[in-house]
Design a protein around this motif. Structure first.
Motif, PDB file in Angstrom:
ATOM      1  N   ASN A 183     -47.281 123.871 110.737  1.00  0.00           N
ATOM      2  CA  ASN A 183     -47.684 122.530 111.852  1.00  0.00           C
ATOM      3  C   ASN A 183     -48.125 122.400 110.144  1.00  0.00           C
ATOM      4  O   ASN A 183     -48.538 121.735 109.376  1.00  0.00           O
ATOM      5  N   ALA A 184     -49.073 120.455 110.485  1.00  0.00           N
ATOM      6  CA  ALA A 184     -49.447 120.021 108.902  1.00  0.00           C
ATOM      7  C   ALA A 184     -51.000 120.248 108.191  1.00  0.00           C
ATOM      8  O   ALA A 184     -50.903 119.624 107.380  1.00  0.00           O
ATOM      9  N   THR A 185     -51.500 121.220 108.916  1.00  0.00           N
ATOM     10  CA  THR A 185     -52.591 121.546 108.548  1.00  0.00           C
ATOM     11  C   THR A 185     -51.683 122.280 107.380  1.00  0.00           C
ATOM     12  O   THR A 185     -51.197 123.370 106.864  1.00  0.00           O
ATOM     13  N   HIS A 186     -52.900 122.490 105.460  1.00  0.00           N
ATOM     14  CA  HIS A 186     -52.053 123.122 104.153  1.00  0.00           C
ATOM     15  C   HIS A 186     -53.977 122.562 103.944  1.00  0.00           C
ATOM     16  O   HIS A 186     -53.339 121.930 103.771  1.00  0.00           O
ATOM     17  N   ALA A 187     -53.289 123.466 102.349  1.00  0.00           N
ATOM     18  CA  ALA A 187     -54.642 123.427 101.171  1.00  0.00           C
ATOM     19  C   ALA A 187     -53.633 123.263 100.469  1.00  0.00           C
ATOM     20  O   ALA A 187     -53.164 124.477  99.897  1.00  0.00           O
ATOM     21  N   ALA A 188     -54.691 122.557  99.007  1.00  0.00           N
ATOM     22  CA  ALA A 188     -54.700 122.729  97.477  1.00  0.00           C
ATOM     23  C   ALA A 188     -54.871 124.132  97.083  1.00  0.00           C
ATOM     24  O   ALA A 188     -56.577 123.575  97.017  1.00  0.00           O
ATOM     25  N   ILE A 189     -55.563 125.192  96.521  1.00  0.00           N
ATOM     26  CA  ILE A 189     -56.243 126.281  96.127  1.00  0.00           C
ATOM     27  C   ILE A 189     -55.831 126.156  94.709  1.00  0.00           C
ATOM     28  O   ILE A 189     -55.098 126.321  94.383  1.00  0.00           O
ATOM     29  N   ALA A 190     -57.147 126.119  94.272  1.00  0.00           N
ATOM     30  CA  ALA A 190     -56.689 127.303  92.679  1.00  0.00           C
ATOM     31  C   ALA A 190     -56.449 128.002  92.239  1.00  0.00           C
ATOM     32  O   ALA A 190     -56.629 128.598  93.095  1.00  0.00           O
ATOM     33  N   THR A 191     -55.863 128.756  91.348  1.00  0.00           N
ATOM     34  CA  THR A 191     -55.809 130.173  91.123  1.00  0.00           C
ATOM     35  C   THR A 191     -56.006 129.971  89.672  1.00  0.00           C
ATOM     36  O   THR A 191     -55.430 128.848  88.691  1.00  0.00           O
ATOM     37  N   ASP A 192     -56.521 131.162  88.791  1.00  0.00           N
ATOM     38  CA  ASP A 192     -56.792 131.683  87.231  1.00  0.00           C
ATOM     39  C   ASP A 192     -55.188 132.386  87.174  1.00  0.00           C
ATOM     40  O   ASP A 192     -55.536 133.095  85.597  1.00  0.00           O
ATOM     41  N   LEU A 193     -54.410 132.611  88.003  1.00  0.00           N
ATOM     42  CA  LEU A 193     -53.452 133.367  87.485  1.00  0.00           C
ATOM     43  C   LEU A 193     -52.573 132.311  86.763  1.00  0.00           C
ATOM     44  O   LEU A 193     -51.953 130.901  87.366  1.00  0.00           O
ATOM     45  N   ASP A 194     -51.058 132.523  86.079  1.00  0.00           N
ATOM     46  CA  ASP A 194     -50.329 131.924  85.984  1.00  0.00           C
ATOM     47  C   ASP A 194     -49.120 131.640  86.782  1.00  0.00           C
ATOM     48  O   ASP A 194     -49.176 132.850  88.019  1.00  0.00           O
ATOM     49  N   ILE A 195     -48.367 130.889  86.812  1.00  0.00           N
ATOM     50  CA  ILE A 195     -46.685 130.960  88.093  1.00  0.00           C
ATOM     51  C   ILE A 195     -46.187 131.922  88.256  1.00  0.00           C
ATOM     52  O   ILE A 195     -46.036 132.613  89.527  1.00  0.00           O
TER      53      ILE A 195
END
Length: 155
Positions: free
Chosen positions: A79-91
């Protein structure tokens, strides 16, 4: 400001637990709306939450002042629903989690402006995860004035 967003998943508990791990937060059952739902708490300064409903759950308006009603609908995977979320983890830590879960993951640059980690929950639900460096790029780039400039430049 976004306080919470909801998605659907085949395994709401697993998805909520993984998102909570990325946030270093907590996952708990979320029965008020739909049986089998789970919620991931970021435990940040906004109490950000990701609600995860069983795939095929659809919210419908309820009469009067009653809360929305969750009803089963035809399940769909993408679906088109998505979110951008923050993390303090590294890649590397985010990749490790995705690979452990068997979920596709890759690094992308959006418009050459900022980086995101595309994490495909259960192989079909995109969540963009931003490490601290990516968050700085995003905040420097995604402003209304910058967007107006990009639109004018593209015209």
């Amino acid at each position: 400001m976004l306080f919470h967003v909801s998605i659907e998943a085949d395994d709401p508990r697993r998805v909520a637990e993984v998102v909570a791990e990325i946030w270093r937060g907590e996952a708990l059952p979320f029965p008020p709306v739909a049986d089998g739902s789970w919620v991931a708490f970021a435990n940040d300064d906004r109490n950000t939450i990701l609600e995860v409903y069983p795939r095929g759950t659809a919210l419908h308006e309820a009469p009067g002042d009653a809360d929305a009603i969750a009803l089963a609908s035809a399940p769909h995977r993408n679906n088109a629903t998505h979110a951008a979320i923050a993390t303090d983890l590294d890649i590397e830590a985010v990749y490790k989690i995705a690979l452990r879960e068997g979920w596709p993951v890759k690094y992308c640059r959006r418009g050459g402006q900022f980086g995101v980690i595309e994490l495909w929950i259960e192989g079909c639900q995109m969540i963009e995860v931003l490490t601290p460096e990516m968050q700085r790029e995003y905040l420097d780039t995604m402003t209304a004035s910058n967007w107006r400039y990009l639109l004018a430049d593209a015209a």
